[in-house]
Design an enzyme around this catalytic site. Structure first.
Site, PDB file in Angstrom:
ATOM      1  CB  SER A   1      -0.956  -0.004   1.198  1.00 26.54           C
ATOM      2  OG  SER A   1      -0.236  -0.097   2.405  1.00 26.54           O
TER       3      SER A   1
ATOM      4  CE  LYS B   1      -7.393   1.104   0.687  1.00 33.91           C
ATOM      5  NZ  LYS B   1      -6.885   0.168   1.667  1.00 33.91           N
TER       6      LYS B   1
ATOM      7  CG  HIS C   1      -3.499  -0.596  -2.515  1.00 34.67           C
ATOM      8  ND1 HIS C   1      -4.027   0.667  -2.471  1.00 34.67           N
ATOM      9  CD2 HIS C   1      -3.305  -0.964  -1.224  1.00 34.67           C
ATOM     10  CE1 HIS C   1      -4.131   1.065  -1.224  1.00 34.67           C
ATOM     11  NE2 HIS C   1      -3.702   0.089  -0.434  1.00 34.67           N
TER      12      HIS C   1
END
Ligand code: PLP
Length: 395
Positions: A184, A244, A212
């Site tokens: 991250s 995200k 991610h």
């Protein structure tokens, strides 16, 4: 700490002296949701280059509309935990769609990625068993290992040989290996194929938190596992977050039917919390559909990341090596990182400084993230501005 004003003051003073006190900036979109990534930061106009909204879905009008419609139909709150009366049709459908999306038998929804990690580690690793983590994995995985009172061992970052030595040393007591897929704060990737092989050979679970990578990497956006061509046999437990790339909120764990059933039965962060509101689940379903249909979003964010990295390298910006949407610029001290943050904001770019303890001492950075809504012009101007600022900082 004693209940004492001076002790509090001393703790806060220590943060101030190390330039480690956090300040929240208040963001607003100037002309409505459609304006993003143009925002105002404490009243100053800037382009947001540090959110995790990689596919530019968080303010998408169709997703907001799906959320609003579900709120009218199902209400704002779910009223109870999933195991009591909080599990609704939108949750059930989303879980099916996430299982299909990840190619696994089952997916279980959680309120946050933080809780999903507490759940999966806590359900599979018992007191005294070993849990092996990459040294730079997300704080929630570390907290998960501490909370379940496993014996936590951390191996050198992205180093499969170090993981193998740690596995060999813990013998039969290693329950679980866990890592971020895309890291991250660094933007680089875990050596998943090697970790998959090692954990299978040692009879340990492998948990990959691809917060991610999902939505961004892989031919169809199924994340780092798709990019590395790894199936459920290789990576039995996949953690994904929905706040995200998918632009909403929540998280899930996907895997084979029995291991997911065990999580449902045993995981305390599943049982003892209120179910996510159904409108959030409905919004996520809309986001999954848009992400699947509009492949240009992930192609564009990765194209912009390459453009950023190439231009930054040419202008000697101290980039960390990354082939993802996370492109950190290494500055070292908190003082440097904070000065660079302020200079960027003056120039119209919002990139927050990342400081210890989020990253290791001496590795404070600007964590630049690209998103599908940035223009080429914005990216180019950001790089030129960064080059000027870094030259000053390093002079
Ligand atoms: C953001 C993040 C989490 C936490 O997810 P939330 O849904 O924000 O709680 C977990 N793991 C990684 C790697 C993350 O980046």
């Amino acid at each position: 700490m004693k209940r004492d004003a001076r002790a509090l003051e001393a703790s806060l003073g220590e943060l101030d002296r190390g330039l480690l006190r956090r300040r929240r900036a208040t963001l607003a979109t100037a002309g409505g949701a459609g304006e993003w990534p143009d925002v105002t930061v404490d009243g100053r106009r800037a382009v947001d280059f540090c959110s995790n909204d990689y596919l530019a879905l968080a303010r998408h009008p169709d997703i907001a509309a799906a959320m609003a419609a579900a709120a009218v139909r199902h209400g704002a709150g779910s009223g109870a935990s999933h195991l009591v009366s909080g599990h609704g049709v939108e949750h059930a459908r989303l879980e099916e769609e996430l299982a299909a999306f990840t190619g696994r038998a089952r997916a279980l929804l959680f309120s946050t990625g933080y809780m999903a990690n507490l759940a999966v580690v806590g359900a599979l690793a018992g007191r005294g068993e070993h849990v092996l983590l990459d040294r730079r994995c997300h704080a929630s995985l570390i907290d998960a290992a501490l909370l379940c009172r496993a014996r936590l061992k951390r191996y050198a970052h992205a180093d499969a040989a170090a993981a193998e030595r740690a596995l060999a040393a813990s013998g039969a007591t290693c329950a679980l290996v866990a890592t971020d897929g895309v890291f991250s704060m660094d933007g680089d990737c875990a050596p998943l194929a090697e970790l998959a092989h090692l954990s299978r050979a040692h009879g340990a679970w492998l948990v990959v938190d691809d917060a991610h990578g999902l939505g961004v990497l892989g031919r169809t956006g199924r994340g780092l596992l798709e990019q590395c061509d790894l199936d459920e046999e290789a990576v039995p437990l996949l953690v994904g977050t929905l706040g995200k790339a998918f632009g909403t909120f929540g998280a899930f764990v996907a895997g084979a039917a029995d291991v997911i059933e065990l999580l449902l039965q045993r995981a305390r962060p599943y049982a003892y919390t209120t179910a996510l509101p159904q409108p959030v689940a409905a919004a996520t379903r809309a986001a999954l559909r848009i992400a699947a249909r509009e492949s240009w979003r992930r192609e564009r964010v990765l194209m912009l990341a390459r453009r950023f990295a190439q231009a930054a390298a040419e202008l000697d910006v101290p980039l960390m090596a990354s082939a993802t949407a996370i492109q950190p610029v290494l500055l070292g001290s908190p003082a440097r990182a904070l000065r660079a943050q302020e200079a960027l904001l003056q120039a119209g770019f919002w990139v927050t400084a990342i400081r210890p303890p989020t990253v290791a001492a001496g590795s404070a950075r600007l964590r630049v993230t690209l998103c599908a809504a940035h223009t080429e012009d914005q990216v180019d101007t950001l790089v030129e501005t960064l080059a000027r600022i870094c030259a000053q900082e390093c002079a």
